[in-house]
Motif scaffolding. Structure first.
Motif, PDB file in Angstrom:
ATOM      1  N   GLU A  34      21.302   5.103 -24.986  1.00 55.70           N
ATOM      2  CA  GLU A  34      19.893   5.062 -25.389  1.00 55.70           C
ATOM      3  C   GLU A  34      19.014   4.494 -24.282  1.00 55.70           C
ATOM      4  OE1 GLU A  34      18.359   3.791 -29.227  1.00 55.70           O
ATOM      5  OE2 GLU A  34      20.398   3.942 -30.043  1.00 55.70           O
ATOM      6  N   ASP A  35      17.883   5.165 -24.049  1.00 48.78           N
ATOM      7  CA  ASP A  35      16.928   4.661 -23.062  1.00 48.78           C
ATOM      8  C   ASP A  35      16.291   3.353 -23.525  1.00 48.78           C
ATOM      9  OD1 ASP A  35      17.396   6.818 -21.416  1.00 48.78           O
ATOM     10  OD2 ASP A  35      15.755   8.017 -22.258  1.00 48.78           O
ATOM     11  N   SER A  36      16.286   3.139 -24.839  1.00 49.24           N
ATOM     12  CA  SER A  36      15.624   1.955 -25.380  1.00 49.24           C
ATOM     13  C   SER A  36      16.508   0.700 -25.373  1.00 49.24           C
ATOM     14  CB  SER A  36      15.163   2.228 -26.815  1.00 49.24           C
ATOM     15  OG  SER A  36      16.252   2.633 -27.623  1.00 49.24           O
ATOM     16  N   LEU A  37      17.697   0.799 -24.787  1.00 49.64           N
ATOM     17  CA  LEU A  37      18.518  -0.404 -24.665  1.00 49.64           C
ATOM     18  C   LEU A  37      17.706  -1.502 -23.984  1.00 49.64           C
ATOM     19  CD1 LEU A  37      22.055   0.853 -23.526  1.00 49.64           C
ATOM     20  CD2 LEU A  37      21.579  -0.577 -25.516  1.00 49.64           C
ATOM     21  N   PRO A  38      17.706  -2.712 -24.539  1.00 51.65           N
ATOM     22  CA  PRO A  38      16.858  -3.767 -23.963  1.00 51.65           C
ATOM     23  C   PRO A  38      17.380  -4.309 -22.645  1.00 51.65           C
ATOM     24  CG  PRO A  38      18.196  -4.635 -25.754  1.00 51.65           C
ATOM     25  CD  PRO A  38      18.420  -3.156 -25.747  1.00 51.65           C
ATOM     26  N   GLU A  95      33.201 -16.458  -8.473  1.00 50.28           N
ATOM     27  CA  GLU A  95      33.164 -15.108  -7.907  1.00 50.28           C
ATOM     28  C   GLU A  95      33.705 -14.086  -8.907  1.00 50.28           C
ATOM     29  OE1 GLU A  95      34.133 -12.856  -3.674  1.00 50.28           O
ATOM     30  OE2 GLU A  95      35.094 -14.775  -4.134  1.00 50.28           O
ATOM     31  N   LYS A  96      34.825 -14.397  -9.530  1.00 51.60           N
ATOM     32  CA  LYS A  96      35.402 -13.505 -10.537  1.00 51.60           C
ATOM     33  C   LYS A  96      34.439 -13.310 -11.700  1.00 51.60           C
ATOM     34  CE  LYS A  96      39.426 -12.978 -13.575  1.00 51.60           C
ATOM     35  NZ  LYS A  96      40.719 -13.583 -14.024  1.00 51.60           N
ATOM     36  N   LYS A  97      33.754 -14.389 -12.078  1.00 55.70           N
ATOM     37  CA  LYS A  97      32.794 -14.300 -13.182  1.00 55.70           C
ATOM     38  C   LYS A  97      31.662 -13.327 -12.852  1.00 55.70           C
ATOM     39  CE  LYS A  97      30.340 -15.345 -16.826  1.00 55.70           C
ATOM     40  NZ  LYS A  97      30.797 -15.254 -18.213  1.00 55.70           N
ATOM     41  N   ILE A  98      31.080 -13.479 -11.696  1.00 53.50           N
ATOM     42  CA  ILE A  98      29.949 -12.627 -11.305  1.00 53.50           C
ATOM     43  C   ILE A  98      30.375 -11.166 -11.215  1.00 53.50           C
ATOM     44  CG2 ILE A  98      28.319 -12.119  -9.449  1.00 53.50           C
ATOM     45  CD1 ILE A  98      28.243 -15.184  -8.918  1.00 53.50           C
ATOM     46  N   TYR A  99      31.538 -10.920 -10.628  1.00 51.66           N
ATOM     47  CA  TYR A  99      32.045  -9.551 -10.551  1.00 51.66           C
ATOM     48  C   TYR A  99      32.213  -8.960 -11.952  1.00 51.66           C
ATOM     49  CZ  TYR A  99      33.068  -9.807  -5.531  1.00 51.66           C
ATOM     50  OH  TYR A  99      32.970  -9.907  -4.170  1.00 51.66           O
ATOM     51  N   SER A 100      32.728  -9.752 -12.896  1.00 49.43           N
ATOM     52  CA  SER A 100      32.968  -9.238 -14.244  1.00 49.43           C
ATOM     53  C   SER A 100      31.662  -8.841 -14.924  1.00 49.43           C
ATOM     54  CB  SER A 100      33.725 -10.279 -15.082  1.00 49.43           C
ATOM     55  OG  SER A 100      32.877 -11.281 -15.606  1.00 49.43           O
ATOM     56  N   VAL A 101      30.585  -9.552 -14.620  1.00 49.73           N
ATOM     57  CA  VAL A 101      29.285  -9.220 -15.205  1.00 49.73           C
ATOM     58  C   VAL A 101      28.743  -7.908 -14.643  1.00 49.73           C
ATOM     59  CG1 VAL A 101      26.850  -9.904 -15.294  1.00 49.73           C
ATOM     60  CG2 VAL A 101      28.641 -11.588 -15.773  1.00 49.73           C
ATOM     61  N   PHE A 102      28.763  -7.772 -13.326  1.00 52.63           N
ATOM     62  CA  PHE A 102      28.133  -6.605 -12.707  1.00 52.63           C
ATOM     63  C   PHE A 102      29.022  -5.363 -12.699  1.00 52.63           C
ATOM     64  CE2 PHE A 102      25.396  -9.987 -10.973  1.00 52.63           C
ATOM     65  CZ  PHE A 102      24.161  -9.457 -11.322  1.00 52.63           C
ATOM     66  N   LYS A 103      30.261  -5.488 -13.114  1.00 52.44           N
ATOM     67  CA  LYS A 103      31.121  -4.317 -13.312  1.00 52.44           C
ATOM     68  C   LYS A 103      30.965  -3.754 -14.717  1.00 52.44           C
ATOM     69  CE  LYS A 103      34.678  -5.395  -9.872  1.00 52.44           C
ATOM     70  NZ  LYS A 103      36.094  -5.783  -9.649  1.00 52.44           N
ATOM     71  N   SER A 104      30.048  -4.303 -15.470  1.00 46.63           N
ATOM     72  CA  SER A 104      29.793  -3.850 -16.832  1.00 46.63           C
ATOM     73  C   SER A 104      29.305  -2.405 -16.850  1.00 46.63           C
ATOM     74  CB  SER A 104      28.729  -4.745 -17.478  1.00 46.63           C
ATOM     75  OG  SER A 104      28.317  -4.221 -18.722  1.00 46.63           O
ATOM     76  N   LEU A 105      29.599  -1.703 -17.941  1.00 44.57           N
ATOM     77  CA  LEU A 105      29.095  -0.339 -18.134  1.00 44.57           C
ATOM     78  C   LEU A 105      27.690  -0.345 -18.724  1.00 44.57           C
ATOM     79  CD1 LEU A 105      32.306   1.475 -19.435  1.00 44.57           C
ATOM     80  CD2 LEU A 105      31.333   1.480 -17.137  1.00 44.57           C
ATOM     81  N   TYR A 106      27.160  -1.519 -19.025  1.00 42.88           N
ATOM     82  CA  TYR A 106      25.761  -1.624 -19.445  1.00 42.88           C
ATOM     83  C   TYR A 106      24.886  -1.241 -18.254  1.00 42.88           C
ATOM     84  CZ  TYR A 106      21.986  -3.475 -22.387  1.00 42.88           C
ATOM     85  OH  TYR A 106      20.876  -3.612 -23.201  1.00 42.88           O
ATOM     86  N   TYR A 144      27.332  -4.658 -23.796  1.00 44.14           N
ATOM     87  CA  TYR A 144      26.848  -3.691 -24.792  1.00 44.14           C
ATOM     88  C   TYR A 144      27.181  -4.144 -26.206  1.00 44.14           C
ATOM     89  CZ  TYR A 144      26.846   0.332 -27.873  1.00 44.14           C
ATOM     90  OH  TYR A 144      26.643   1.157 -28.945  1.00 44.14           O
ATOM     91  N   GLU A 145      28.389  -4.612 -26.436  1.00 41.37           N
ATOM     92  CA  GLU A 145      28.798  -5.027 -27.781  1.00 41.37           C
ATOM     93  C   GLU A 145      27.989  -6.228 -28.261  1.00 41.37           C
ATOM     94  OE1 GLU A 145      30.720  -3.497 -29.798  1.00 41.37           O
ATOM     95  OE2 GLU A 145      31.585  -1.976 -28.479  1.00 41.37           O
ATOM     96  N   LEU A 146      27.553  -7.075 -27.356  1.00 40.00           N
ATOM     97  CA  LEU A 146      26.726  -8.226 -27.727  1.00 40.00           C
ATOM     98  C   LEU A 146      25.284  -7.824 -28.028  1.00 40.00           C
ATOM     99  CD1 LEU A 146      27.843 -10.969 -25.147  1.00 40.00           C
ATOM    100  CD2 LEU A 146      28.128 -11.071 -27.641  1.00 40.00           C
ATOM    101  N   VAL A 147      24.865  -6.690 -27.465  1.00 41.39           N
ATOM    102  CA  VAL A 147      23.453  -6.301 -27.538  1.00 41.39           C
ATOM    103  C   VAL A 147      23.182  -5.215 -28.577  1.00 41.39           C
ATOM    104  CG1 VAL A 147      21.566  -5.246 -26.187  1.00 41.39           C
ATOM    105  CG2 VAL A 147      23.031  -6.988 -25.143  1.00 41.39           C
ATOM    106  N   LYS A 148      24.178  -4.410 -28.900  1.00 43.51           N
ATOM    107  CA  LYS A 148      23.949  -3.199 -29.719  1.00 43.51           C
ATOM    108  C   LYS A 148      23.330  -3.502 -31.083  1.00 43.51           C
ATOM    109  CE  LYS A 148      28.587  -2.991 -31.816  1.00 43.51           C
ATOM    110  NZ  LYS A 148      29.850  -2.223 -31.906  1.00 43.51           N
ATOM    111  N   HIS A 149      23.588  -4.677 -31.644  1.00 44.06           N
ATOM    112  CA  HIS A 149      23.113  -4.991 -33.003  1.00 44.06           C
ATOM    113  C   HIS A 149      21.618  -5.288 -33.068  1.00 44.06           C
ATOM    114  CE1 HIS A 149      27.058  -5.042 -34.893  1.00 44.06           C
ATOM    115  NE2 HIS A 149      27.509  -5.694 -33.842  1.00 44.06           N
ATOM    116  N   TYR A 150      20.975  -5.488 -31.927  1.00 45.99           N
ATOM    117  CA  TYR A 150      19.569  -5.906 -31.963  1.00 45.99           C
ATOM    118  C   TYR A 150      18.600  -4.780 -32.324  1.00 45.99           C
ATOM    119  CZ  TYR A 150      21.191 -10.343 -30.227  1.00 45.99           C
ATOM    120  OH  TYR A 150      21.840 -11.548 -30.117  1.00 45.99           O
ATOM    121  N   LYS A 151      19.126  -3.609 -32.564  1.00 45.91           N
ATOM    122  CA  LYS A 151      18.281  -2.555 -33.140  1.00 45.91           C
ATOM    123  C   LYS A 151      17.905  -2.924 -34.571  1.00 45.91           C
ATOM    124  CE  LYS A 151      17.854   2.450 -33.079  1.00 45.91           C
ATOM    125  NZ  LYS A 151      18.503   3.720 -32.663  1.00 45.91           N
ATOM    126  N   ASN A 152      18.751  -3.733 -35.202  1.00 40.69           N
ATOM    127  CA  ASN A 152      18.473  -4.281 -36.535  1.00 40.69           C
ATOM    128  C   ASN A 152      17.632  -5.537 -36.355  1.00 40.69           C
ATOM    129  OD1 ASN A 152      18.555  -5.618 -39.031  1.00 40.69           O
ATOM    130  ND2 ASN A 152      20.626  -4.920 -39.487  1.00 40.69           N
TER     131      ASN A 152
END
Length: 379
Positions: free
Chosen positions: A32-36, A52-63, A137-145
């Motif tokens: 969805e284009d409307s993903l926040p 370093e591992k933490k930052i990589y894990s964030v930016f390797k996200s499919l979000y 994505y899983e943390l954010v998807k519910h905010y459409k509600n």
């Protein structure tokens, strides 16, 4: 009976009620284009081994990468944490670092970071909690509600050692995640997100008082007190190693316990009226658990008082004393490399309750600062 209510009956009742419920159906799709646009907020102190591992894990996200902003506050780190972050800023332009010149505390740093961001959805996390590709994505998807204001994550602990308490802690946290999921599924009243991973609407965020030790619980309960729904998303998976040292875990739990009593005093009004889903979950899941050490002491004292009334009380006293001796037996067996899981679970249970007792006295004497020292990991 009250101890059984919090550890046995309450989870059982939740499981039965939840079996007829469906999770939130108003969700964003991944494309969805409307993903926040989201802001990830994180306070760090001397995290050179994991940052370093933490930052990589964030930016390797499919979000969508253009919708991720990562804000880090360094609490006067004295190792190479700041240098590592600065190096990665050249790779990830939306990674931001704010350096604090003196120890400030996690809550104060998160408060200041939150005040500076404009994104509508915030994700709060810790340096040693590593994301999967779908975590954001899983943390954010519910905010459409629009009724949902906070979504907790599912922190998984993969590694454990039989000679320590990491297996017992892992099982305890897994059970906690299920209880939280059922609370959110039934009433939208998940009691306390895991501080290492949760998301919240910016307009629902409440700055944490400077001396509060458990910021995640304070934020979660403020969200519930405002009439919003708080849920747990089991598919929002991230990974964290569990402490294996009883002494290290005990220190962490004492700090959390003192903070729990702070939150109980502050949010006690949510226990009334008593027949709401929120009050039922708060009382059964948290309050009863926090007063369990006092209930155990009362049970022992009552047994001693009734000792001469009937021989049955002599048997029950022997049983209580026998169980209390198991942690000692467990420690002795550990010295000769014998690790019995049942004994270790009992040791874990009593160490948690001793930490609650110590935490209560720490709370009673007054808490002036929430400055923390990270728990040792990978032991």
């Amino acid at each position: 009976m009250l101890v059984l209510q919090t550890y046995l009956f309450f989870p059982w009742v939740l499981k039965i009620i939840a079996s007829s419920k469906l999770p939130n159906q108003q969700i964003y799709s991944m494309d969805e284009d409307s993903l926040p646009t989201i802001a990830i907020l994180m306070a760090v102190y001397n995290e050179e081994e994991v940052i370093e591992k933490k930052i990589y894990s964030v930016f390797k996200s499919l979000y969508p990468a253009d919708k991720i902003r990562f804000y880090i506050g360094s609490d006067n780190s004295t190792d190479h944490t700041n240098r590592i972050i600065e190096k990665l800023q050249a790779v990830y332009p939306t990674l931001s670092l704010k350096v604090f010149g003196q120890r400030t505390g996690k809550a104060a740093i998160i408060n200041q970071l939150e005040a500076q961001v404009q994104e509508e959805i915030l994700i709060l996390t810790d340096a040693n909690v590593f994301f999967e590709q779908f975590t954001i994505y899983e943390l954010v998807k519910h905010y459409k509600n629009q009724d949902i204001a906070l979504v907790g994550g599912n922190i998984v602990n993969e590694q454990y050692k039989k000679e320590g308490i990491s297996f017992q802690e892992k099982k305890y946290l897994e059970r906690e995640n299920i209880i939280k999921y059922h609370e959110g599924l039934i009433w939208g009243t998940m009691i306390g997100a895991l501080g290492g991973l949760f998301s919240i609407r910016k307009n629902a965020f409440a700055p944490v008082p400077s001396n509060f030790l458990v910021d995640d619980f304070y934020i979660s309960m403020h969200t519930l007190a405002s009439g919003n729904k708080v849920i747990n998303e089991l598919n929002a998976i991230a990974y964290e190693d569990v402490s294996n040292k009883i002494t290290e875990e005990f220190r962490r739990k004492v700090r959390i316990s003192a903070g729990n009593y702070q939150n109980l005093a502050f949010y006690r009004k949510l226990l009334w009226p008593p027949f709401t889903g929120l009050a039922f979950c708060f009382f059964s899941h948290k309050v009863l658990r926090w007063i369990t050490p006092f209930l155990l002491l009362i049970a022992l004292a009552t047994n001693l008082y009734l000792l001469q009334v009937n021989k049955i009380y002599q048997v029950t006293l022997l049983g209580q004393i026998g169980v209390l001796l198991i942690p000692l037996m467990d420690a002795l067996l550990k010295k000769i490399a014998i690790n019995l899981r049942l004994f270790r679970f009992i040791t874990h249970f009593y160490s948690m309750n001793l930490a609650l007792l110590v935490g209560f006295f720490k709370y009673s004497t007054g808490i002036k600062s929430n400055i923390w020292r990270p728990t040792e990991r990978n032991q």
